[in-house]
Scaffold this active site. Sequence first.
Site, PDB file in Angstrom:
ATOM      1  N   ASP A 211       4.090   5.584  -6.110  1.00 40.17           N
ATOM      2  CA  ASP A 211       5.011   5.212  -5.034  1.00 40.17           C
ATOM      3  C   ASP A 211       4.406   4.159  -4.112  1.00 40.17           C
ATOM      4  O   ASP A 211       5.031   3.757  -3.134  1.00 40.17           O
ATOM      5  CB  ASP A 211       5.409   6.459  -4.232  1.00 40.17           C
ATOM      6  CG  ASP A 211       6.681   6.257  -3.422  1.00 40.17           C
ATOM      7  OD1 ASP A 211       7.562   5.489  -3.868  1.00 40.17           O
ATOM      8  OD2 ASP A 211       6.804   6.856  -2.335  1.00 40.17           O
ATOM      9  N   SER A 235      12.440   4.830  -0.620  1.00 40.68           N
ATOM     10  CA  SER A 235      12.655   5.213  -2.011  1.00 40.68           C
ATOM     11  C   SER A 235      13.918   6.062  -2.109  1.00 40.68           C
ATOM     12  O   SER A 235      14.134   6.962  -1.291  1.00 40.68           O
ATOM     13  CB  SER A 235      11.459   6.014  -2.538  1.00 40.68           C
ATOM     14  OG  SER A 235      10.265   5.282  -2.432  1.00 40.68           O
ATOM     15  N   GLN A 285      11.967   3.011 -10.399  1.00 39.83           N
ATOM     16  CA  GLN A 285      12.393   3.425  -9.067  1.00 39.83           C
ATOM     17  C   GLN A 285      13.475   2.495  -8.556  1.00 39.83           C
ATOM     18  O   GLN A 285      13.403   1.279  -8.731  1.00 39.83           O
ATOM     19  CB  GLN A 285      11.219   3.391  -8.081  1.00 39.83           C
ATOM     20  CG  GLN A 285      11.570   3.835  -6.667  1.00 39.83           C
ATOM     21  CD  GLN A 285      10.448   3.556  -5.680  1.00 39.83           C
ATOM     22  OE1 GLN A 285      10.299   2.446  -5.203  1.00 39.83           O
ATOM     23  NE2 GLN A 285       9.644   4.567  -5.399  1.00 39.83           N
TER      24      GLN A 285
END
Length: 298
Positions: A211, A235, A285
């Site tokens: 991330d 996110s 993502q």
Amino acid sequence: MTEQNPSPDQLIHGLTTLLDVETLDTDLYRGARKDGGRGRVFGGQVIAQALMAACKSTDTDRLPHSLHAYFMRPGNEDFPVVYRVVRDYDGGSFSTRRVIAQQQGVPILNMAASFHKLEPGLSHQDKMPDMPDPDSLPSEMEWRQKSIDLVPEKFRPFFMTPRPIEFRSLDAAAWLKADKLPPVQNSWFRAVAPMGDDPQIHRAVLAYATDMQLLGTCARPHGLSWMRGELMTASLDHAVWIHDDFRADEWLLYCTDSPWAGRGRGMNRGKIFTRDGRLVASVAQEGLIRVMKAKSGA
């Protein structure tokens, strides 16, 4: 050694302690707050803690090979996160788990994870791109020290805080500048100290690190930065596929690209290679990427 300048071993002990969730009851776990954390919980922390909760409900001969997570609400560093695991399936080779992460009774993340017994099979992979060896690149603290004048003063203490995961790349400071660049970036990363041999914690640390840097890839073509108050980013969902064994305390190459952005969202993809060229993980993502009016004094 002062609290403001912890050793690499202290940083890694803090990270692995943070990610290794506490058992409250059968299939119920609690993730600790980050020491000194303020504001919004880092998404990679919630993903990694959720993965560790799922691991604790699964036989140790089955390792996590994929996870799919949806962020619903930002986590708050003022409270621990509670993780409830649902055991959906245990077959001959695979197990699947669902995890609900919540704070104060409100869900902040849903995650599904799959576990697989190791077995042989057909094999092929993408080739690792050419990249200078990590030992030939400046350390993260070196480039941060050289780039400090590009950082708004209010962010400088955070910017210079030592981290348990170190990143090195050719254009490490590019995201601080207003340059418009291709939506591609390659960075080496590793834990800053040895982590032991538990493959589950190595996979949790990799999930934590995925991330980092990823969402910024879709901002590169636009020359904008959240640090200058130009972007709101978060996110939205996150998926990781773990293909093969690795160590998170050895150098890994994170190659990311963004094939699309629009309508307030940006799509980002990643491949993770070992130093000897093995493809060990893939990442995808979609994130929120809203253009904001620059704040005065930012």
